[in-house]
Scaffold this motif. Structure first.
Motif: not given
Ligand code: A3P
Length: 363
Positions: A121, A209, A310, A326-327, A330
């Motif tokens: 999101t 996640s 990305f 984020k990222g 796991h």
């Molecule tokens: P993880 O941290 O488990 O890998 P949200 O923003 O809804 O909380 O979702 C988080 C997830 O967004 C991350 O989960 C990651 O996998 C994903 N994601 C998608 N695009 C990303 C990006 N450009 N950079 C980092 N995370 C990204």
């Protein structure tokens, strides 16, 4: 001599018989004095002064309103506004369709990212924020899913929104709306024709996640961390349906509530797995869904090997990649448990595909 004298007499007669009255001019100061005094009568002079005063007041007001364009901006300001820098530093000067004669104000969102949690999101919101015709709330509002906040009213909610021009779309994201039971009706009451974005991903990966995020929170608070396997399997050896991250990946269960209030074409579903592997086509589809021009170009995205995701190539961004939360890596999950999870979700995914009239490449 006598001819000169005759000429003087004739001239004098002509002056005396003339219907126009002339003042004898003695020197320059007299001349200008006479001009003011006799050629512009006092009443006319007074009127001219009043008109001049009104013009000065109008001009001052116009300059003031143009300078404070966010308060009151009219078309007369167009020539003085070649570009705008938005609150978040976004420059919309390159938007040839922008009508700069509209004033900036806080508007209720015309689009909401309703979820789902941990499906990407934040990445979706940040990518969309690149678009010059989109403004976003960076903070999750939790307005429709929290009674305390909802009771503050729509005016409170509107005031949480960023400033925008009338041609821009305001987007809010609160992933908790998707699984909430009140948000659908409340959003519908605010705007029944609103556009909704739902981003989903492989339900098992999303579950892991979600678990990782919850465990991270516990670690920070020095609380006991429980293995995923112990949380998702109940005493009978079945998938534990009481565990919230398990529930949140049963997409059809929540999606059906949204279809009670919104037409299917009001909800655009983004593929969170594809947003990770190749964000551009997903973002391009969202631009179309929102009826916007394609302004987020392919070459803005680049793969950052150290982040493993990305990132965005824009000079104005302090950090081209999403933050550390984020990222996250796991934990490894027992392959037997993974098989059990995929078996559990497969029929439920099918129900979701039927409801959504769209399928995904999940195992
Ligand atoms: P993880 O941290 O488990 O890998 P949200 O923003 O809804 O909380 O979702 C988080 C997830 O967004 C991350 O989960 C990651 O996998 C994903 N994601 C998608 N695009 C990303 C990006 N450009 N950079 C980092 N995370 C990204």
């Amino acid at each position: 001599m006598s001819s000169v004298s005759n000429e003087e007499n004739n001239l004098s007669d002509w002056f005396t018989n003339s219907t126009v009255s002339y003042t004898r001019l003695r020197n320059i100061s007299d001349w200008s004095h006479s001009l003011l005094k006799y050629q512009i009568p006092k009443s006319v002079r007074r009127k001219l002064l009043i008109i001049l005063f009104i013009l000065i007041v109008c001009f001052t007001l116009m300059i003031y309103s143009c300078v404070n364009c966010y308060v009151n901006c009219t078309s007369v300001c167009t020539f003085t506004k070649p570009s705008y820098i938005l609150a978040d530093g976004k420059n919309v000067s390159h938007n040839v369709n922008a009508s700069y004669d509209q004033h900036m104000s806080r508007r209720l969102p015309q689009c909401i990212i309703i979820g789902v949690r941990k499906a990407g999101t934040r990445a979706l919101l940040e990518y969309l924020n690149i678009h010059p015709d989109i403004v976003v709330t960076s903070k999750e509002q939790h307005f429709f899913n929290t009674d305390d906040r909802y009771s503050l009213g729509l005016e409170y909610y509107r005031n949480q929104m960023p400033l925008s021009f009338s041609h821009q779309i305001t987007i809010e994201k609160t992933p908790a709306y998707f699984t909430d039971l009140m948000s659908q009706e409340r959003i519908y009451r605010m705007n029944s024709s609103i556009r909704l974005l739902l981003i989903i991903r492989d339900p098992v990966v999303r579950l892991v996640s979600d678990y990782t995020q919850l465990m991270y929170g516990k670690k920070v608070k020095n609380k006991h961390v429980i293995a995923l396997e112990d949380l998702i399997i109940d005493r009978n050896g079945d998938i534990d349906l009481d565990y919230k991250p398990i529930q949140r990946s049963i997409y059809y269960h929540y999606f059906i509530n949204w279809l009670e209030f919104f037409r299917r074409d009001q909800i655009h579903i983004v593929d969170g797995d594809k947003l990770i592997s190749n964000p551009y086509p997903e973002i391009n589809e969202v631009e179309s869904f929102l009826g916007l021009g394609h302004r987020i170009s392919k070459d803005l995205f680049y793969y950052n090997a150290s982040k493993g995701f990305f990132c965005v190539n824009l000079d104005k961004l302090d950090n081209p990649c999403l933050g550390e939360s984020k990222g996250r890596p796991h934990p490894e999950v027992d392959p037997d448990i993974l098989t059990e999870l995929y078996d559990f979700y497969r029929p439920r995914n099918k129900m979701f595909f039927e409801l959504a009239n769209k399928s995904f490449d999940w195992p």
